[in-house]
Design a protein around this motif. Structure first.
Motif, PDB file in Angstrom:
ATOM      1  N   ARG A  25       0.815  -1.211   0.000  1.00 42.62           N
ATOM      2  CA  ARG A  25       0.000   0.000   0.000  1.00 42.62           C
ATOM      3  C   ARG A  25       0.851   1.265   0.000  1.00 42.62           C
ATOM      4  O   ARG A  25       0.421   2.300  -0.508  1.00 42.62           O
ATOM      5  N   THR A  26       2.066   1.184   0.568  1.00 38.71           N
ATOM      6  CA  THR A  26       2.899   2.385   0.705  1.00 38.71           C
ATOM      7  C   THR A  26       4.214   2.301  -0.061  1.00 38.71           C
ATOM      8  O   THR A  26       4.972   3.261  -0.075  1.00 38.71           O
ATOM      9  N   LEU A  27       4.512   1.155  -0.695  1.00 39.92           N
ATOM     10  CA  LEU A  27       5.793   0.975  -1.378  1.00 39.92           C
ATOM     11  C   LEU A  27       5.907   1.907  -2.568  1.00 39.92           C
ATOM     12  O   LEU A  27       4.943   2.144  -3.294  1.00 39.92           O
ATOM     13  N   ARG A  28       7.188   2.418  -2.755  1.00 40.44           N
ATOM     14  CA  ARG A  28       7.446   3.285  -3.898  1.00 40.44           C
ATOM     15  C   ARG A  28       8.385   2.605  -4.857  1.00 40.44           C
ATOM     16  O   ARG A  28       9.234   1.802  -4.474  1.00 40.44           O
ATOM     17  N   SER A  29       8.226   2.920  -6.128  1.00 39.03           N
ATOM     18  CA  SER A  29       9.104   2.358  -7.152  1.00 39.03           C
ATOM     19  C   SER A  29      10.525   2.851  -6.917  1.00 39.03           C
ATOM     20  O   SER A  29      10.772   4.041  -6.683  1.00 39.03           O
ATOM     21  N   GLY A  30      11.494   1.926  -6.967  1.00 39.87           N
ATOM     22  CA  GLY A  30      12.894   2.267  -6.743  1.00 39.87           C
ATOM     23  C   GLY A  30      13.367   1.980  -5.343  1.00 39.87           C
ATOM     24  O   GLY A  30      14.568   2.111  -5.053  1.00 39.87           O
ATOM     25  N   SER A  31      12.469   1.605  -4.435  1.00 41.39           N
ATOM     26  CA  SER A  31      12.870   1.299  -3.067  1.00 41.39           C
ATOM     27  C   SER A  31      13.661  -0.003  -3.022  1.00 41.39           C
ATOM     28  O   SER A  31      13.372  -0.963  -3.764  1.00 41.39           O
ATOM     29  N   ARG A  32      14.664  -0.059  -2.137  1.00 38.52           N
ATOM     30  CA  ARG A  32      15.457  -1.270  -1.966  1.00 38.52           C
ATOM     31  C   ARG A  32      14.656  -2.244  -1.112  1.00 38.52           C
ATOM     32  O   ARG A  32      13.979  -1.852  -0.164  1.00 38.52           O
ATOM     33  N   VAL A  33      14.745  -3.518  -1.454  1.00 30.63           N
ATOM     34  CA  VAL A  33      13.929  -4.515  -0.771  1.00 30.63           C
ATOM     35  C   VAL A  33      14.782  -5.700  -0.363  1.00 30.63           C
ATOM     36  O   VAL A  33      15.856  -5.951  -0.910  1.00 30.63           O
TER      37      VAL A  33
END
Length: 463
Positions: free
Chosen positions: A442-450
């Motif tokens: 619901r809150t994840l953004r594109s480009g975030s490290r996972v």
């Protein structure tokens, strides 16, 4: 420089490097999101609409009272198998039987009168023939007498006698013709009396027949709410009449279910279905959709919208009938059932878990593209997104892991199965998509490290 100073300086450098590395790792770890993932893989998918209802025979009839009276004979009991034409019940019929007998006698009397009238008419016709013969003979005598009288060959009295005989024969002919007309009228009247009495007999015979109830077809007595000796009444206007029994043809069994209005557009005639019955657990029966209702039914009241005078915003269902192809022999009407209707199927298609789908606005995606990886949390999509002025600005897609980062990929989907959904365009086989948790998606953004952690999530992480 003394050795101990060198050792101290070296130790300090090592400690400093360790602190720098630890801070770097800590800072980098702060921007890493722990996620669960799934693979894009090929599988067979089926879209299923599930609905509940009850078992019903395809053909059944409520046999109601056609007359007022007491039940004198009740010849069946609930659960009996009956044949077409078999006597089921008998009401008291003393008066109606007497009426039928009286009118049968009236018909016979009218038929006797018609026979007598027919004989009288034939007699009158015979008299008419004799009168015509007398008229012709006397007419010839009168014409011959006229010629003889002119020549003086007969006397005046003989001439007058022949003239009077011809006049008498003429009157007799007129009377004979009148008697024939009268006899024909009497014969027609007798025939009309027969028709009148036969019509009355038909009426009373129908009343008598309504006191007797027979099976309209082969079937099973599934309901018998009355007892021998009870008085039944027929319905008038808004007052329903007495129901004697229910006869069901159990050769064709159906599951009558209610399908939600959001799913009814996908249901079509002939689609296969799996039917489960609560009374027969762990067994699946098969069937096909044989009937789809046209009128919506209000879920709370069970009344069709066409019978309501005002519009309703309540949830609505549509009646769908599934004909069971392999019903068990001991099936009973009214049993609770659930039908799973297969509305579409695809073989060997790319599919992903349904929970991996996310929705983002175009503006949000452009913002993330301009500052990739700046932060991993973003404001969730508004709950009122469906009310936004431009609904087309919302993009459906999934987060794919590429180079240990989450990348939002728009995609086109097809049919949805129980837990997976078809991918028409946007992904390829083997891609790893983020499936959870829901709070992260619901809150994840594109480009975030996972960071991938596919162990069983805690309950609080699933919300």
């Amino acid at each position: 420089m003394k050795p101990w100073k060198k050792i101290a300086i070296g130790g300090g450098v090592v400690v400093l490097l360790a602190i720098i590395v630890g801070v770097t790792v800590y800072q980098s770890g702060k921007n890493v999101v722990t996620v669960q993932t799934g693979k894009v893989q090929r599988q067979d998918l089926s879209a299923v609409v599930s609905a509940s209802g009850e078992i019903r025979p395809k053909t059944y009839v409520n046999i109601g009272a056609n007359a007022f009276g007491k039940i004198t004979h009740l010849l069946v009991k609930e659960g009996d198998h009956v044949r077409k034409g078999q006597l089921l019940a008998q009401l008291e019929n003393v008066q109606s039987s007497a009426d039928v007998n009286a009118n049968q006698a009236s018909v016979q009397a009218a038929e006797t009168d018609a026979i007598a009238a027919d004989a009288a008419m034939k007699t009158s016709e015979a008299d008419l023939l004799r009168a015509q013969a007398d008229y012709e003979r006397n007419k010839l005598d009168w014409e011959r007498a006229q010629n003889l009288f002119k020549d003086g060959l007969i006397s005046k009295s003989d001439f007058d006698s022949r003239k009077n005989a011809w006049a008498t024969a003429d009157s007799g002919l007129v009377q004979a013709q009148a008697r024939v007309s009268q006899a024909k009228a009497q014969k027609d009247s007798a025939d009309q009396h027969i028709s009148q009495n036969q019509a009355t007999l038909t009426r009373f015979a129908d009343v008598l027949q309504k006191a007797t109830y027979t099976a309209p077809y082969d079937g099973v007595i599934t309901n018998l709410p009355v007892r021998e000796g009870e008085t039944v009444v027929m319905g008038i206007q808004n007052s329903p009449g007495s129901t004697l029994m229910t006869l069901a043809d159990m050769s064709v069994i159906t599951a009558e279910v209610k399908v939600d209005e959001t799913d009814i557009v996908n249901v079509h005639l002939g689609q296969p279905a799996e039917v489960t019955i609560d009374a027969i657990p762990k067994k699946i029966f098969h069937g096909t959709v044989s009937e789809i209702g046209d009128n919506a039914i209000v879920r709370s009241t069970g009344v069709a919208t066409s019978q309501q005078t005002t519009a309703s915003e309540e949830a609505k269902d549509f009646k769908v009938v599934v004909t069971v192809t392999d019903p068990p022999p001991d099936l009973r009407p009214g049993l609770s059932t659930t039908a799973k209707i297969t509305t579409a199927s695809r073989n060997s298609v790319l599919a992903i878990p349904i929970q991996s789908l996310s929705v983002r606005s175009k503006a949000q995606l452009e913002q993330e593209k301009a500052a990739p990886g700046s932060v991993h949390a973003a404001a969730p999509v508004s709950k009122d997104a469906s009310k936004d002025k431009d609904q087309k600005e919302l993009v459906q897609g999934v987060f794919v892991i590429r180079n240990k980062k989450a990348e939002f990929v728009p995609l086109t989907t097809g049919i949805a199965g129980t837990s997976d959904i078809e991918v028409v365009d946007g992904l390829k086989q083997g891609d790893e998509v983020i499936t959870g948790s829901y709070k992260i998606l619901r809150t994840l953004r594109s480009g975030s490290r996972v960071k991938i952690d596919n162990s069983v999530p805690k309950k609080e992480d699933e919300t």
